[in-house]
Design a protein around this motif. Structure first.
Motif: not given
Length: 162
Positions: A74-81, A84-86, A113-114
């Motif tokens: 399980v890979l954390g995907l850092p999505i913007n608040m 969107s995806e940066g 994201r959190w």
């Protein structure tokens, strides 16, 4: 055959009902690693890898997965608040695509994201020093990511069984 890289919701039906999952919090300097028990009840941080280069990092992750007889990542995907995806999310997706070529274990992407902010708050509340927080925040974030995914997988299993 390379592994599948899909959102957790799409990878869930392809996972065995039991088995260890390895959670990853991918940073630019470190990778936080967590794992769960075979019943997928509890995620715990197991290691913080200092990034050396993709091949070395991937080899260490595969060793950790093999040691624990893992059935997936399980890979954390850092999505913007705002959803969107940066650049960080794109970098994570690129890592996942390259990593998938080195393993047959499925890779589920999970919105993280959190995670780091929540873990920082928990560690501050526990009165951990700044140095102690820096040493453990990545693996705690990986455990937070993995625990969120485990909780969601359990809800999906209960719904599909009922």
């Amino acid at each position: 055959m390379p592994a599948l890289v899909l959102p957790l919701a799409e990878i869930a039906p392809r996972l065995p009902h039991r088995g260890v999952l390895v959670g990853l919090d991918l940073g630019t300097k470190t990778i936080g690693v967590a794992a769960c028990d075979a019943d997928r009840r509890l995620a715990v941080g197991i290691e913080t890898i200092s990034r050396k280069g993709f091949r070395a990092d991937a080899a260490r992750l595969l060793d950790l997965a093999k040691e624990r007889r893992a059935v997936g990542f399980v890979l954390g995907l850092p999505i913007n608040m705002d959803g969107s995806e940066g650049p960080r999310a794109q970098s994570t997706r690129a890592f996942a695509r390259n990593f998938a070529r080195m393993t047959e274990l499925p890779i589920g992407l999970w919105d993280e994201r959190w995670s780091t902010a929540a873990v920082e708050r928990e560690l501050i509340a526990a009165d951990a020093s700044r140095a102690k927080r820096a040493a453990v925040v990545d693996q705690h974030a990986a455990a937070y990511i993995l625990q969120g995914a485990l909780d969601r997988l359990a809800r999906w299993q209960r719904h599909s069984a009922g």
